[in-house]
Motif scaffolding. Sequence first.
Motif, mmCIF file in Angstrom:
data_model
loop_
_atom_site.group_PDB
_atom_site.id
_atom_site.type_symbol
_atom_site.label_atom_id
_atom_site.label_comp_id
_atom_site.label_asym_id
_atom_site.label_seq_id
_atom_site.Cartn_x
_atom_site.Cartn_y
_atom_site.Cartn_z
ATOM 1 N N ALA A 126 0.840 -1.204 0.000
ATOM 2 C CA ALA A 126 0.000 0.000 0.000
ATOM 3 C C ALA A 126 0.875 1.254 0.000
ATOM 4 C CB ALA A 126 -0.946 -0.009 1.195
ATOM 5 N N THR A 127 1.992 1.204 0.721
ATOM 6 C CA THR A 127 2.905 2.356 0.746
ATOM 7 C C THR A 127 3.504 2.575 -0.641
ATOM 8 O OG1 THR A 127 3.428 1.957 3.061
ATOM 9 C CG2 THR A 127 5.024 3.257 1.798
ATOM 10 N N ALA A 128 3.966 1.494 -1.240
ATOM 11 C CA ALA A 128 4.573 1.609 -2.574
ATOM 12 C C ALA A 128 3.537 2.113 -3.581
ATOM 13 C CB ALA A 128 5.142 0.262 -3.002
ATOM 14 N N ALA A 172 20.159 -1.591 -4.082
ATOM 15 C CA ALA A 172 20.294 -2.442 -2.901
ATOM 16 C C ALA A 172 21.710 -2.256 -2.373
ATOM 17 C CB ALA A 172 20.034 -3.897 -3.254
ATOM 18 N N GLY A 173 21.926 -2.755 -1.137
ATOM 19 C CA GLY A 173 23.238 -2.559 -0.527
ATOM 20 C C GLY A 173 24.087 -3.818 -0.506
ATOM 21 N N SER A 174 23.485 -4.965 -0.808
ATOM 22 C CA SER A 174 24.237 -6.229 -0.799
ATOM 23 C C SER A 174 24.104 -6.898 -2.168
ATOM 24 C CB SER A 174 23.673 -7.170 0.277
ATOM 25 O OG SER A 174 22.360 -7.586 -0.083
ATOM 26 N N GLU A 215 11.893 7.194 -2.291
ATOM 27 C CA GLU A 215 13.082 7.297 -1.441
ATOM 28 C C GLU A 215 12.854 6.641 -0.073
ATOM 29 O OE1 GLU A 215 16.342 8.430 -1.994
ATOM 30 O OE2 GLU A 215 16.337 7.334 -0.119
ATOM 31 N N MET A 216 13.676 5.628 0.221
ATOM 32 C CA MET A 216 13.538 4.899 1.489
ATOM 33 C C MET A 216 14.427 5.464 2.603
ATOM 34 S SD MET A 216 11.327 2.810 0.476
ATOM 35 C CE MET A 216 10.811 2.652 -1.232
ATOM 36 N N LEU A 217 15.389 6.328 2.277
ATOM 37 C CA LEU A 217 16.285 6.866 3.309
ATOM 38 C C LEU A 217 16.641 8.312 2.947
ATOM 39 C CD1 LEU A 217 17.444 5.808 5.944
ATOM 40 C CD2 LEU A 217 19.505 5.108 4.723
ATOM 41 N N VAL A 237 9.176 11.104 -0.445
ATOM 42 C CA VAL A 237 9.880 10.724 0.776
ATOM 43 C C VAL A 237 9.028 9.683 1.504
ATOM 44 C CG1 VAL A 237 10.799 11.505 2.981
ATOM 45 C CG2 VAL A 237 11.007 12.960 0.945
ATOM 46 N N ILE A 238 9.496 8.425 1.438
ATOM 47 C CA ILE A 238 8.784 7.327 2.109
ATOM 48 C C ILE A 238 9.466 7.009 3.438
ATOM 49 C CG2 ILE A 238 8.215 4.865 1.958
ATOM 50 C CD1 ILE A 238 7.781 5.261 -1.057
ATOM 51 N N GLY A 239 10.791 6.863 3.419
ATOM 52 C CA GLY A 239 11.540 6.566 4.640
ATOM 53 C C GLY A 239 12.489 7.697 4.970
ATOM 54 N N PRO A 310 21.332 -3.798 7.970
ATOM 55 C CA PRO A 310 21.524 -3.719 6.521
ATOM 56 C C PRO A 310 21.412 -5.090 5.883
ATOM 57 C CG PRO A 310 23.587 -3.222 7.683
ATOM 58 C CD PRO A 310 22.550 -3.469 8.728
ATOM 59 N N GLY A 311 21.224 -5.112 4.565
ATOM 60 C CA GLY A 311 21.125 -6.388 3.862
ATOM 61 C C GLY A 311 19.690 -6.873 3.782
ATOM 62 N N ALA A 312 18.752 -5.934 3.567
ATOM 63 C CA ALA A 312 17.326 -6.298 3.501
ATOM 64 C C ALA A 312 17.091 -7.321 2.390
ATOM 65 C CB ALA A 312 16.481 -5.051 3.250
HETATM 66 P P1 NAP Z 1 13.145 -2.603 5.001
HETATM 67 O O1 NAP Z 1 12.439 -3.829 4.515
HETATM 68 O O2 NAP Z 1 13.959 -2.677 6.259
HETATM 69 O O3 NAP Z 1 14.080 -2.075 3.795
HETATM 70 C C1 NAP Z 1 14.928 -0.959 3.972
HETATM 71 C C2 NAP Z 1 15.447 -0.573 2.608
HETATM 72 O O4 NAP Z 1 16.253 0.603 2.712
HETATM 73 C C3 NAP Z 1 16.326 -1.670 2.015
HETATM 74 O O5 NAP Z 1 16.077 -1.780 0.630
HETATM 75 C C4 NAP Z 1 17.714 -1.115 2.266
HETATM 76 O O6 NAP Z 1 18.689 -1.659 1.390
HETATM 77 C C5 NAP Z 1 17.450 0.334 1.971
HETATM 78 N N1 NAP Z 1 18.589 1.198 2.301
HETATM 79 C C6 NAP Z 1 19.533 1.036 3.248
HETATM 80 N N2 NAP Z 1 20.474 1.998 3.130
HETATM 81 C C7 NAP Z 1 20.120 2.768 2.065
HETATM 82 C C8 NAP Z 1 20.692 3.895 1.416
HETATM 83 N N3 NAP Z 1 21.837 4.452 1.853
HETATM 84 N N4 NAP Z 1 20.051 4.409 0.345
HETATM 85 C C9 NAP Z 1 18.898 3.866 -0.120
HETATM 86 N N5 NAP Z 1 18.305 2.804 0.456
HETATM 87 C C10 NAP Z 1 18.917 2.263 1.535
HETATM 88 O O7 NAP Z 1 12.092 -1.425 5.228
HETATM 89 P P2 NAP Z 1 10.744 -1.121 4.387
HETATM 90 O O8 NAP Z 1 9.620 -1.788 5.050
HETATM 91 O O9 NAP Z 1 11.031 -1.370 2.971
HETATM 92 O O10 NAP Z 1 10.612 0.452 4.657
HETATM 93 C C11 NAP Z 1 11.556 1.348 4.086
HETATM 94 C C12 NAP Z 1 11.479 2.683 4.840
HETATM 95 O O11 NAP Z 1 10.216 3.283 4.599
HETATM 96 C C13 NAP Z 1 11.610 2.544 6.367
HETATM 97 O O12 NAP Z 1 12.314 3.662 6.866
HETATM 98 C C14 NAP Z 1 10.177 2.587 6.837
HETATM 99 O O13 NAP Z 1 10.050 3.054 8.168
HETATM 100 C C15 NAP Z 1 9.576 3.546 5.838
HETATM 101 N N6 NAP Z 1 8.130 3.384 5.613
HETATM 102 C C16 NAP Z 1 7.389 4.514 5.540
HETATM 103 C C17 NAP Z 1 6.045 4.443 5.285
HETATM 104 C C18 NAP Z 1 5.250 5.697 5.148
HETATM 105 O O14 NAP Z 1 4.008 5.652 5.245
HETATM 106 N N7 NAP Z 1 5.891 6.836 4.861
HETATM 107 C C19 NAP Z 1 5.424 3.192 5.154
HETATM 108 C C20 NAP Z 1 6.232 2.044 5.206
HETATM 109 C C21 NAP Z 1 7.593 2.158 5.429
HETATM 110 P P3 NAP Z 1 19.885 -2.656 1.883
HETATM 111 O O15 NAP Z 1 19.464 -3.274 3.180
HETATM 112 O O16 NAP Z 1 19.979 -3.631 0.749
HETATM 113 O O17 NAP Z 1 21.081 -1.781 2.022
#
Ligand code: NAP
Length: 320
Positions: A126-128, A172-174, A215-217, A237-239, A310-312
């Motif tokens: 849903a977020t994506a 991805a990071g890994s 953007e996740m970070l 901006v998601i994360g 790291p390493g999702a």
């Molecule tokens: P996740 O499963 O833990 O995945 C985190 C992702 O961030 C992985 O792909 C990771 O890649 C990547 N990442 C790590 N370092 C990064 C960098 N320097 N640049 C870009 N990406 C990097 O978490 P998720 O469930 O996908 O959620 C992602 C983020 O969105 C979290 O912060 C979460 O809190 C947030 N979020 C927000 C909402 C909203 O409503 N705004 C909803 C859901 C999630 P590697 O591990 O491969 O390095």
Amino acid sequence: MQAIRVREFGEPDVMKVEEAPDLQAGDNQIVVQIQANGVNPVDTYIRSGTYAVKPDLPYTPGSDAAGTVSSIGSGIHHVQVGDRVYIAGSLTGSYASQALCTATQVHPLPDNISFAQGAGVYVPFATAYRGLFQRAKGVAGETVLVHGASGGVGTAAVQLARAAGLTVIGTAGSERGKTLVAEQGAHHVVSHHDADSAQQIMDITNGKGVNVILEMLADVNLDKDLRMLAHGGRVVVIGNRGTIEINPRDAMARDAAILGMVLLLAPPEDIAGIHAGLRAGLENGSLNPVVGQELPLADAPRAHVAVMEPGAYGKIVLIP
Ligand code: NAP
């Protein structure tokens, strides 16, 4: 029933399994017998007590799960006892063997999607979906950068964007994560740890830049994201886990937009549209949630450590 209870905010080990009475459905309510619970990063922020939303203690964490309907109250017509479902939040918390839900929190789970996969539908997909289609208004023919494509939201975004006809660049990071991102349908995969990752992405677009960035970070990447956007580009901006300095001129020079989003703030009609879109994709096979790790419910503390490392690799799910 069994449920994780948090009696004080703190480190992961504040989550303990407890026995609790079975749940009863009142009017317009549904009890779901849970087969798998989805773990999201936000669950860790809430548990630590540092998040803007603080539930009353004690509470049961979690918003994502899948299972079967075990009882319904009067006024429920869209599901029946025995139906396979995924949930989008609940009244009682999802890290448990049962959850009490309102009608709009319970959605049919197609037979081709396992319960473990169903536990990874709501928050990630849903977020994506909201980021790509409702906030950025991405359309076929555009290029999207899924910046952080190996985790729950990222793998969902790659699948959604690929099915919708966008050109997809995922990071991805890994090495394992990069392979996963390619398997989800990304046309191009880049390591976000490469010093020249921005140049690699510009080269992929022949110097034009990307139309959309999910953007996740953002606290690490937003500044360079702005310089990777094409004219009229949008970054969602998601994360975000901190602050960052940007040069607003980089947005001005591209007629670009920086769009924030929090899924919980989406209006009900938008959420209904998201579920309809996800159901179609789950049924036709274009959406296939990735389960990277299954752990017993009692290992919730371990899952909370793992989801922040790291390493999702797709989703971590808990099995009650
Ligand atoms: P996740 O499963 O833990 O995945 C985190 C992702 O961030 C992985 O792909 C990771 O890649 C990547 N990442 C790590 N370092 C990064 C960098 N320097 N640049 C870009 N990406 C990097 O978490 P998720 O469930 O996908 O959620 C992602 C983020 O969105 C979290 O912060 C979460 O809190 C947030 N979020 C927000 C909402 C909203 O409503 N705004 C909803 C859901 C999630 P590697 O591990 O491969 O390095």
